[in-house]
Design an enzyme around this catalytic site. Structure first.
Site, PDB file in Angstrom:
ATOM      1  N   ASN A 108      -4.091  74.651   6.565  1.00  0.00           N
ATOM      2  CA  ASN A 108      -3.617  73.568   6.251  1.00  0.00           C
ATOM      3  C   ASN A 108      -4.007  72.614   5.629  1.00  0.00           C
ATOM      4  O   ASN A 108      -5.321  72.917   4.700  1.00  0.00           O
ATOM      5  CB  ASN A 108      -4.399  72.936   7.782  1.00  0.00           C
ATOM      6  CG  ASN A 108      -3.557  73.921   8.523  1.00  0.00           C
ATOM      7  OD1 ASN A 108      -2.159  74.298   8.450  1.00  0.00           O
ATOM      8  ND2 ASN A 108      -3.629  73.412  10.071  1.00  0.00           N
ATOM      9  N   VAL A 109      -3.612  71.360   5.108  1.00  0.00           N
ATOM     10  CA  VAL A 109      -4.153  70.854   3.893  1.00  0.00           C
ATOM     11  C   VAL A 109      -4.467  69.253   4.832  1.00  0.00           C
ATOM     12  O   VAL A 109      -4.426  67.510   3.800  1.00  0.00           O
ATOM     13  CB  VAL A 109      -2.999  70.016   3.120  1.00  0.00           C
ATOM     14  CG1 VAL A 109      -3.194  71.640   2.237  1.00  0.00           C
ATOM     15  CG2 VAL A 109      -1.985  70.088   3.715  1.00  0.00           C
ATOM     16  N   HIS A 138      -5.469  76.497   0.976  1.00  0.00           N
ATOM     17  CA  HIS A 138      -4.537  74.943  -0.328  1.00  0.00           C
ATOM     18  C   HIS A 138      -4.728  74.029  -0.225  1.00  0.00           C
ATOM     19  O   HIS A 138      -3.586  72.828  -0.579  1.00  0.00           O
ATOM     20  CB  HIS A 138      -2.979  75.172   1.209  1.00  0.00           C
ATOM     21  CG  HIS A 138      -2.206  76.728   1.399  1.00  0.00           C
ATOM     22  ND1 HIS A 138      -1.078  77.199   2.022  1.00  0.00           N
ATOM     23  CD2 HIS A 138      -2.592  77.794   0.617  1.00  0.00           C
ATOM     24  CE1 HIS A 138      -0.889  77.845   1.849  1.00  0.00           C
ATOM     25  NE2 HIS A 138      -1.689  78.452   1.251  1.00  0.00           N
ATOM     26  N   CYS A 146      -7.079  66.001 -11.420  1.00  0.00           N
ATOM     27  CA  CYS A 146      -6.151  65.253 -12.810  1.00  0.00           C
ATOM     28  C   CYS A 146      -4.871  65.915 -12.877  1.00  0.00           C
ATOM     29  O   CYS A 146      -4.905  67.117 -13.256  1.00  0.00           O
ATOM     30  CB  CYS A 146      -6.942  64.995 -13.622  1.00  0.00           C
ATOM     31  SG  CYS A 146      -6.497  64.367 -15.283  1.00  0.00           S
ATOM     32  N   CYS A 173      -6.519  59.449 -12.174  1.00  0.00           N
ATOM     33  CA  CYS A 173      -7.858  60.107 -12.701  1.00  0.00           C
ATOM     34  C   CYS A 173      -8.740  59.356 -12.938  1.00  0.00           C
ATOM     35  O   CYS A 173      -9.103  58.261 -13.858  1.00  0.00           O
ATOM     36  CB  CYS A 173      -7.950  61.067 -13.683  1.00  0.00           C
ATOM     37  SG  CYS A 173      -9.178  61.872 -14.802  1.00  0.00           S
ATOM     38  N   CYS A 176      -9.988  60.184 -17.154  1.00  0.00           N
ATOM     39  CA  CYS A 176      -9.662  59.726 -18.480  1.00  0.00           C
ATOM     40  C   CYS A 176      -8.121  58.563 -17.672  1.00  0.00           C
ATOM     41  O   CYS A 176      -7.683  58.446 -19.045  1.00  0.00           O
ATOM     42  CB  CYS A 176      -9.067  61.019 -18.201  1.00  0.00           C
ATOM     43  SG  CYS A 176      -8.007  61.526 -17.607  1.00  0.00           S
ATOM     44  N   GLY A 213      -1.557  79.059  15.384  1.00  0.00           N
ATOM     45  CA  GLY A 213      -0.578  78.558  14.301  1.00  0.00           C
ATOM     46  C   GLY A 213      -0.213  78.774  13.047  1.00  0.00           C
ATOM     47  O   GLY A 213      -0.243  77.591  12.469  1.00  0.00           O
ATOM     48  N   GLU A 241       5.430  81.247  19.506  1.00  0.00           N
ATOM     49  CA  GLU A 241       6.521  82.634  19.358  1.00  0.00           C
ATOM     50  C   GLU A 241       6.125  84.054  18.442  1.00  0.00           C
ATOM     51  O   GLU A 241       5.232  83.512  18.051  1.00  0.00           O
ATOM     52  CB  GLU A 241       7.524  81.816  18.064  1.00  0.00           C
ATOM     53  CG  GLU A 241       8.506  80.211  18.760  1.00  0.00           C
ATOM     54  CD  GLU A 241       8.832  80.584  19.538  1.00  0.00           C
ATOM     55  OE1 GLU A 241       9.836  81.524  19.453  1.00  0.00           O
ATOM     56  OE2 GLU A 241       9.556  79.360  20.084  1.00  0.00           O
ATOM     57  N   ALA A 257      -2.159  76.173  21.136  1.00  0.00           N
ATOM     58  CA  ALA A 257      -3.088  76.870  20.588  1.00  0.00           C
ATOM     59  C   ALA A 257      -4.370  76.459  21.268  1.00  0.00           C
ATOM     60  O   ALA A 257      -5.740  76.211  21.230  1.00  0.00           O
ATOM     61  CB  ALA A 257      -3.409  76.077  18.933  1.00  0.00           C
TER      62      ALA A 257
HETATM   63  P1  NAD Z   1       4.969  77.046   9.449  1.00  0.00           P
HETATM   64  O1  NAD Z   1       4.967  75.300   9.787  1.00  0.00           O
HETATM   65  O2  NAD Z   1       5.427  77.882   9.083  1.00  0.00           O
HETATM   66  O3  NAD Z   1       4.530  77.635  10.677  1.00  0.00           O
HETATM   67  C1  NAD Z   1       3.654  76.785  12.259  1.00  0.00           C
HETATM   68  C2  NAD Z   1       3.755  78.154  13.268  1.00  0.00           C
HETATM   69  O4  NAD Z   1       2.752  77.324  14.433  1.00  0.00           O
HETATM   70  C3  NAD Z   1       5.039  78.084  13.854  1.00  0.00           C
HETATM   71  O5  NAD Z   1       4.686  79.717  14.133  1.00  0.00           O
HETATM   72  C4  NAD Z   1       5.312  77.938  15.439  1.00  0.00           C
HETATM   73  O6  NAD Z   1       5.963  78.586  16.322  1.00  0.00           O
HETATM   74  C5  NAD Z   1       3.481  78.129  15.497  1.00  0.00           C
HETATM   75  N1  NAD Z   1       3.660  76.661  17.186  1.00  0.00           N
HETATM   76  C6  NAD Z   1       3.697  75.804  16.897  1.00  0.00           C
HETATM   77  N2  NAD Z   1       3.221  74.574  17.477  1.00  0.00           N
HETATM   78  C7  NAD Z   1       2.256  75.290  17.594  1.00  0.00           C
HETATM   79  C8  NAD Z   1       1.092  75.286  18.778  1.00  0.00           C
HETATM   80  N3  NAD Z   1       1.032  73.895  19.142  1.00  0.00           N
HETATM   81  N4  NAD Z   1       0.147  76.541  18.888  1.00  0.00           N
HETATM   82  C9  NAD Z   1      -0.016  77.197  18.130  1.00  0.00           C
HETATM   83  N5  NAD Z   1       1.266  77.023  16.875  1.00  0.00           N
HETATM   84  C10 NAD Z   1       2.046  76.959  17.493  1.00  0.00           C
HETATM   85  O7  NAD Z   1       3.491  76.610   9.283  1.00  0.00           O
HETATM   86  P2  NAD Z   1       2.418  78.045   8.793  1.00  0.00           P
HETATM   87  O8  NAD Z   1       2.230  79.298   8.980  1.00  0.00           O
HETATM   88  O9  NAD Z   1       0.830  76.905   8.643  1.00  0.00           O
HETATM   89  O10 NAD Z   1       3.112  77.684   6.675  1.00  0.00           O
HETATM   90  C11 NAD Z   1       3.406  76.397   6.193  1.00  0.00           C
HETATM   91  C12 NAD Z   1       2.938  76.113   4.955  1.00  0.00           C
HETATM   92  O11 NAD Z   1       2.986  74.714   4.953  1.00  0.00           O
HETATM   93  C13 NAD Z   1       1.263  76.060   4.590  1.00  0.00           C
HETATM   94  O12 NAD Z   1       1.327  76.909   3.236  1.00  0.00           O
HETATM   95  C14 NAD Z   1       0.489  74.592   5.031  1.00  0.00           C
HETATM   96  O13 NAD Z   1      -0.177  74.739   3.853  1.00  0.00           O
HETATM   97  C15 NAD Z   1       1.669  74.321   4.942  1.00  0.00           C
HETATM   98  N6  NAD Z   1       1.591  73.596   6.100  1.00  0.00           N
HETATM   99  C16 NAD Z   1       0.585  72.124   6.590  1.00  0.00           C
HETATM  100  C17 NAD Z   1       0.912  71.375   7.493  1.00  0.00           C
HETATM  101  C18 NAD Z   1      -1.172  70.183   7.743  1.00  0.00           C
HETATM  102  O14 NAD Z   1      -1.732  71.234   7.124  1.00  0.00           O
HETATM  103  N7  NAD Z   1      -0.999  70.364   9.083  1.00  0.00           N
HETATM  104  C19 NAD Z   1       1.721  71.229   8.063  1.00  0.00           C
HETATM  105  C20 NAD Z   1       2.791  71.613   7.953  1.00  0.00           C
HETATM  106  C21 NAD Z   1       2.698  72.945   6.489  1.00  0.00           C
HETATM  107 ZN    ZN Z   2      -8.487  63.132 -16.250  1.00  0.00          ZN
END
Ligand code: NAD
Ligand code: ZN
Length: 267
Positions: A108-109, A138, A146, A173, A176, A213, A241, A257
């Protein structure tokens, strides 16, 4: 009421957590869903009809930085309005209680693991906070770097990407003045090798891998649970799922979760 089979699986999973010596936790967008952050692949994953795969790329940024920054500004606004949930907080407490033996690795980001770590320590730099600090595979949409020199922000940047959508200046940035970009890893880019190495070594040393998740479709993060399994670790999955992790999981908890994680970590 918890269905009986889920209750049994939760007990099995909690026993694995209690017995484990070293735990690696891999989280994805699903852990933040109950905080209100949309996942990419679930409902609400689209922004102005664009798929994330069309926006989260170096090519999209080169073609239309304003469009991409507008999307990040929108996402930063969403995340600012969200709070870490019971799953983020339970993992932070587990990592703090077993400092050095638990590593949180996130795709997550959104910075929510970090804010959960802050909540433990009221924002001060404590050992508990350091132990609960995630490896961000990520990057973070709250930081920027930058496009020309090596400058990158080490803390969330106060400059407000949220004004870009309304015609505000593109973030620049601080060193620079060139165009800055979100400090995230886009599709087609490689991960920071130091962060990835740290994640691999935590995985190789772990006797338990907890996967929460993630759809386990984005590599290399998605390879970590299988690597942990090959190294002899038990694997617990928390996801409503089934995913590609399900066939190799020792226990699969079909719940969200915030239902599964606080109960199984027991802190
Ligand atoms: P994804 O969107 O591909 O999958 C999400 C997963 O979470 C699914 O398998 C789904 O069934 C499950 N899920 C949904 N609700 C849930 C809950 N309440 N509790 C537990 N599980 C639950 O996400 P991913 O696998 O993280 O990959 C997506 C990419 O997108 C990553 O690289 C990530 O960096 C980025 N992303 C990040 C965010 C964030 O930072 N919150 C949000 C969207 C996407
Ligand atoms: Zn710079």
């Amino acid at each position: 009421m918890t269905p009986p089979d889920l209750a049994t699986e939760l007990d099995r999973a909690a026993a694995l957590v209690a017995a484990a010596h070293r735990i690696v936790v891999l989280t994805g967008a699903g852990i933040s869903h109950e905080s209100g952050v949309p996942t990419f692949r679930g409902p609400g994953g689209l922004w102005r009809e664009h798929r994330p795969e069309e926006l989260a790329t170096p090519e999209a940024f080169a073609n239309d930085p304003r469009l991409v920054w507008s999307w990040y500004g929108w996402r930063a606004g969403l995340v600012a309005a969200c709070e870490p949930n019971a799953a983020h907080l339970a993992l932070a407490r587990l990592a703090a209680a077993r400092a050095g033996d638990v590593r949180i690795v996130t795709q997550n980001v959104d910075g929510l693991h970090d804010r959960a770590a802050d909540a433990l320590s009221a924002g001060t730099a404590t050992a508990a906070r350091a132990a609960a600090c995630p490896l961000e595979l990520h990057g973070s949409l709250l930081r920027r770097r930058c496009t020309r020199c090596g400058w990158h922000a080490t803390v969330p940047d106060p400059a407000d990407a949220r004004t870009v959508e309304d015609g505000g200046a593109l973030p620049a940035c601080h060193a620079c003045g060139a165009l800055a970009r979100p400090d995230v890893v886009w599709f087609g880019e490689t991960l920071d090798p130091a962060v990835l190495d740290a994640a691999w070594s935590a995985t190789e040393r772990a006797d338990l891998c907890l996967v929460v998740g993630t759809s386990a479709l984005v590599h290399p993060a998605a390879s970590l649970p299988a690597a942990a399994r090959r190294a002899g670790a038990a694997v617990i999955e928390v996801n409503p799922e089934p995913t590609p992790v399900t066939p190799l999981a020792t226990v699969s908890l079909r719940c969200t979760a915030t239902v599964g994680v606080p109960e199984l970590v027991g802190v």
